[in-house]
Write an enzyme that holds these catalytic residues in place. Structure first.
Site, PDB file in Angstrom:
ATOM      1  N   GLY A 252      31.380  61.242  37.473  1.00 36.96           N
ATOM      2  CA  GLY A 252      30.425  61.625  38.507  1.00 36.96           C
ATOM      3  C   GLY A 252      30.992  62.379  39.688  1.00 36.96           C
ATOM      4  O   GLY A 252      30.218  62.865  40.521  1.00 36.96           O
ATOM      5  N   GLU A 286      35.760  58.252  33.605  1.00 42.08           N
ATOM      6  CA  GLU A 286      34.991  59.057  32.641  1.00 42.08           C
ATOM      7  C   GLU A 286      34.534  60.373  33.260  1.00 42.08           C
ATOM      8  O   GLU A 286      33.335  60.672  33.296  1.00 42.08           O
ATOM      9  CB  GLU A 286      33.753  58.260  32.180  1.00 42.08           C
ATOM     10  CG  GLU A 286      34.040  56.891  31.600  1.00 42.08           C
ATOM     11  CD  GLU A 286      32.780  56.023  31.452  1.00 42.08           C
ATOM     12  OE1 GLU A 286      31.689  56.432  31.915  1.00 42.08           O
ATOM     13  OE2 GLU A 286      32.888  54.933  30.877  1.00 42.08           O
ATOM     14  N   PRO A 287      35.437  61.177  33.766  1.00 44.41           N
ATOM     15  CA  PRO A 287      34.996  62.434  34.405  1.00 44.41           C
ATOM     16  C   PRO A 287      34.502  63.433  33.362  1.00 44.41           C
ATOM     17  O   PRO A 287      35.075  63.536  32.284  1.00 44.41           O
ATOM     18  CB  PRO A 287      36.262  62.969  35.079  1.00 44.41           C
ATOM     19  CG  PRO A 287      37.359  62.006  34.763  1.00 44.41           C
ATOM     20  CD  PRO A 287      36.890  61.082  33.702  1.00 44.41           C
ATOM     21  N   ARG A 289      31.987  66.685  34.401  1.00 41.44           N
ATOM     22  CA  ARG A 289      31.837  67.911  35.194  1.00 41.44           C
ATOM     23  C   ARG A 289      33.129  68.342  35.887  1.00 41.44           C
ATOM     24  O   ARG A 289      33.470  69.526  35.934  1.00 41.44           O
ATOM     25  CB  ARG A 289      30.759  67.658  36.251  1.00 41.44           C
ATOM     26  CG  ARG A 289      30.354  68.870  37.065  1.00 41.44           C
ATOM     27  CD  ARG A 289      29.479  68.448  38.249  1.00 41.44           C
ATOM     28  NE  ARG A 289      28.449  67.509  37.858  1.00 41.44           N
ATOM     29  CZ  ARG A 289      27.225  67.867  37.481  1.00 41.44           C
ATOM     30  NH1 ARG A 289      26.882  69.130  37.485  1.00 41.44           N
ATOM     31  NH2 ARG A 289      26.340  66.963  37.114  1.00 41.44           N
ATOM     32  N   TYR A 329      17.128  71.019  37.561  1.00 41.68           N
ATOM     33  CA  TYR A 329      17.439  70.360  38.840  1.00 41.68           C
ATOM     34  C   TYR A 329      17.394  71.310  40.029  1.00 41.68           C
ATOM     35  O   TYR A 329      17.912  70.978  41.090  1.00 41.68           O
ATOM     36  CB  TYR A 329      18.867  69.791  38.858  1.00 41.68           C
ATOM     37  CG  TYR A 329      19.411  69.123  37.652  1.00 41.68           C
ATOM     38  CD1 TYR A 329      18.891  67.910  37.203  1.00 41.68           C
ATOM     39  CD2 TYR A 329      20.524  69.651  36.986  1.00 41.68           C
ATOM     40  CE1 TYR A 329      19.462  67.260  36.115  1.00 41.68           C
ATOM     41  CE2 TYR A 329      21.093  68.997  35.907  1.00 41.68           C
ATOM     42  CZ  TYR A 329      20.547  67.806  35.471  1.00 41.68           C
ATOM     43  OH  TYR A 329      21.116  67.162  34.414  1.00 41.68           O
ATOM     44  N   CYS A 355       9.566  82.754  28.172  1.00 34.29           N
ATOM     45  CA  CYS A 355       8.191  82.763  28.675  1.00 34.29           C
ATOM     46  C   CYS A 355       7.864  81.488  29.443  1.00 34.29           C
ATOM     47  O   CYS A 355       7.076  80.652  28.984  1.00 34.29           O
ATOM     48  CB  CYS A 355       7.236  82.950  27.507  1.00 34.29           C
ATOM     49  SG  CYS A 355       7.617  84.471  26.639  1.00 34.29           S
ATOM     50  N   TYR A 383      27.568  71.022  31.469  1.00 31.68           N
ATOM     51  CA  TYR A 383      26.124  70.905  31.263  1.00 31.68           C
ATOM     52  C   TYR A 383      25.463  72.280  31.149  1.00 31.68           C
ATOM     53  O   TYR A 383      24.332  72.483  31.562  1.00 31.68           O
ATOM     54  CB  TYR A 383      25.496  70.055  32.382  1.00 31.68           C
ATOM     55  CG  TYR A 383      26.155  68.699  32.483  1.00 31.68           C
ATOM     56  CD1 TYR A 383      25.931  67.738  31.496  1.00 31.68           C
ATOM     57  CD2 TYR A 383      27.051  68.396  33.507  1.00 31.68           C
ATOM     58  CE1 TYR A 383      26.568  66.508  31.547  1.00 31.68           C
ATOM     59  CE2 TYR A 383      27.697  67.162  33.559  1.00 31.68           C
ATOM     60  CZ  TYR A 383      27.442  66.229  32.577  1.00 31.68           C
ATOM     61  OH  TYR A 383      28.081  65.013  32.621  1.00 31.68           O
TER      62      TYR A 383
HETATM   63  C1  LIG Z   1      27.354  61.625  32.146  1.00 32.21           C
HETATM   64  C2  LIG Z   1      28.282  60.490  32.223  1.00 32.21           C
HETATM   65  C3  LIG Z   1      29.588  60.663  32.671  1.00 32.21           C
HETATM   66  C4  LIG Z   1      30.104  61.982  33.199  1.00 32.21           C
HETATM   67  O1  LIG Z   1      29.471  62.359  34.369  1.00 32.21           O
HETATM   68  P1  LIG Z   1      30.025  63.610  35.224  1.00 32.21           P
HETATM   69  O2  LIG Z   1      29.106  63.691  36.372  1.00 32.21           O
HETATM   70  O3  LIG Z   1      29.966  64.796  34.351  1.00 32.21           O
HETATM   71  O4  LIG Z   1      31.419  63.272  35.624  1.00 32.21           O
HETATM   72  C5  LIG Z   1      30.436  59.586  32.646  1.00 32.21           C
HETATM   73  N1  LIG Z   1      30.002  58.357  32.220  1.00 32.21           N
HETATM   74  C6  LIG Z   1      28.742  58.150  31.801  1.00 32.21           C
HETATM   75  C7  LIG Z   1      28.337  56.802  31.354  1.00 32.21           C
HETATM   76  C8  LIG Z   1      27.845  59.208  31.794  1.00 32.21           C
HETATM   77  O5  LIG Z   1      26.589  58.986  31.386  1.00 32.21           O
END
Ligand SMILES: *Cc1c(COP(=O)(O)O)cnc(C)c1O
Length: 427
Positions: A252, A286-287, A289, A329, A355, A383
């Protein structure tokens, strides 16, 4: 954008390759990534944590380094997964399809965590047989389903409970995931109950705890708050004799699309480490983006300029089916002419051929452009391709990775015939 994207000799280039050369060889629209930018983002994250943790007083010498599990959904191209796998990355997956990609890309299933609220029986089986590191469980029925599957296959499933720390990450409502009103995870009391239930399941082994509070987060406090709450739970569980091996803080962390000033990985690592102290658990991240967003752009060509009474439109050959974030978004992506022209600018909405009025990539941008010009839609590595579709029966874009002065087509442009391959006429 990453520093690997530069304006040199009057034209934008990626590492040592001018974007015009990519358009000439592979056509447009095409996603273009920099190998050095991808690798650099991964290494910066790892070394920020190695550094911050090495300075924690009282931290044991053999204490585990964090495990970085790249979130596959941000960009699942096999070449990108392979690049991260070769650097030792693990992976965060949300489907059996993503697991298959990780395996096909040479990733280690033993470093895979499986997230998501709706894992099917078939998906639980596939992941269990592949020997993944951990199932991030999000509900009571999911826990019981996994116990049944594991019992049937005669395996022990490693589990973590996804906790909802109920912190507000102050991001777009569609990408907030850690609030109680949200479909993800369980609250504190729910988590305690789930851990107790898991302890009584013979085919489950409790290994960790996890959370993921949202995406494109540009402040540090929500992370520190979330970790504090998670650690309270870790302690309460320990008091009940439930010891965890890892603490997974999800992903995130935001990137700069325009005016944002997200924390650097150094600041992030320092803040997390300050709260975490010298605990013995392994940290997991869990990066998504963060590793790919600014390492890629979408290369497109201007088809038509259409002046209007209220707005001027630059109609390009990429559309919402290629890059959905603006439509979904109202996301902002910088638009850069590949060969900037001198002279007066005009205000344009950059739109695609689809369209839908929602089919726009950028709004109200001052641009000096002409028909046939190439544009780079910046910061499109995350994304972008992964959310693309075939809406309007448009073949999906090609993907190219640049490495120094080499271009590698890592996904060929779809052909129209492929789009209706699986369809048939009534007898
Ligand atoms: C989407 C997601 C991520 C990655 O999020 P980013 O904003 O791309 O870093 C990590 N963990 C889980 C559970 C997710 O759903």
């Amino acid at each position: 954008m990453d520093a690997m994207f530069t304006l040199r000799g009057g034209a934008l280039q990626v590492e040592d390759v001018p974007l015009q050369a990519i358009a000439e060889r592979f056509g447009t629209p095409t996603y273009v990534y920099s190998k050095a930018a991808l690798g650099g983002a991964f290494r910066a994250f790892e070394s920020a944590f190695a550094d911050a943790l090495s300075r924690v007083p009282g931290r044991a010498d053999g204490a585990p380094q964090p495990l970085v599990c790249y979130a596959v959904k941000a960009n699942p191209n096999l070449a990108i997964l392979n690049l991260f796998a070769r650097m030792g990355s693990g992976f965060d997956i949300v489907s059996a399809g993503e697991l298959a990609r990780v395996v096909a890309a040479g990733g280690d299933p033993g470093r895979v965590v499986f997230s998501g609220v709706g894992k099917s029986t078939a998906e639980l089986e596939a992941a269990l047989l592949a020997g993944i590191l951990c199932f991030n469980i999000e509900s009571v029925p999911e826990l019981h389903r996994l116990e049944q599957v594991a019992a049937r296959l005669g395996r022990i499933a490693p589990v973590s409970i996804r906790v909802n720390p109920d912190v507000n990450p102050k991001t777009h409502p569609y990408i907030t995931t850690g609030l109680n009103e949200n479909k993800f995870g369980v609250g504190h009391e729910g988590a305690l109950a789930l851990y107790r239930a898991a302890r009584d399941c013979r085919h489950l082994r409790i290994t960790g705890i996890d959370c993921h509070i949202g995406s494109q987060i540009t402040e540090i406090e929500p992370y520190a708050d979330a970790l504090e709450r998670i650690l309270e739970l870790v302690d309460r569980l320990a008091a009940e004799g439930i010891e965890l091996d890892h603490v997974d803080l999800g992903g995130g962390l935001g990137i700069r699309y325009s005016e944002e000033s997200p924390p650097s990985v150094t600041e992030y690592a320092a803040a997390i480490t300050r709260v975490f102290g010298n605990r013995r658990q392994r940290l997991v991240f869990e990066p998504g983006r963060l590793f790919v967003g600014n390492a890629g752009l979408l290369l497109t060509r201007v088809e038509y300029l259409k002046p209007g009474p209220v707005k001027n439109f630059a109609i390009v050959d990429a559309a919402m089916n290629d890059l959905m974030r603006p439509a979904l978004y109202e996301a902002y992506h910088e638009v850069l002419p590949v060969v900037p022209r001198a002279g007066a600018t005009t205000w344009y909405d950059v739109v695609g051929p689809v369209c839908e009025s929602g089919d726009w990539l950028a709004r109200n941008r001052p641009l000096a452009i002409a028909e046939g010009d190439l544009l780079a839609i910046a910061s499109a590595g995350a994304y972008g391709m992964s959310m693309s579709s075939n809406y309007n029966t448009r073949p999906r874009a090609a993907e190219v990775i640049v490495d120094g002065d080499c271009m590698h087509e890592v996904r060929a442009r779809e052909r129209i015939e492929q789009l209706f391959e699986g369809e048939s006429l009534l007898p």
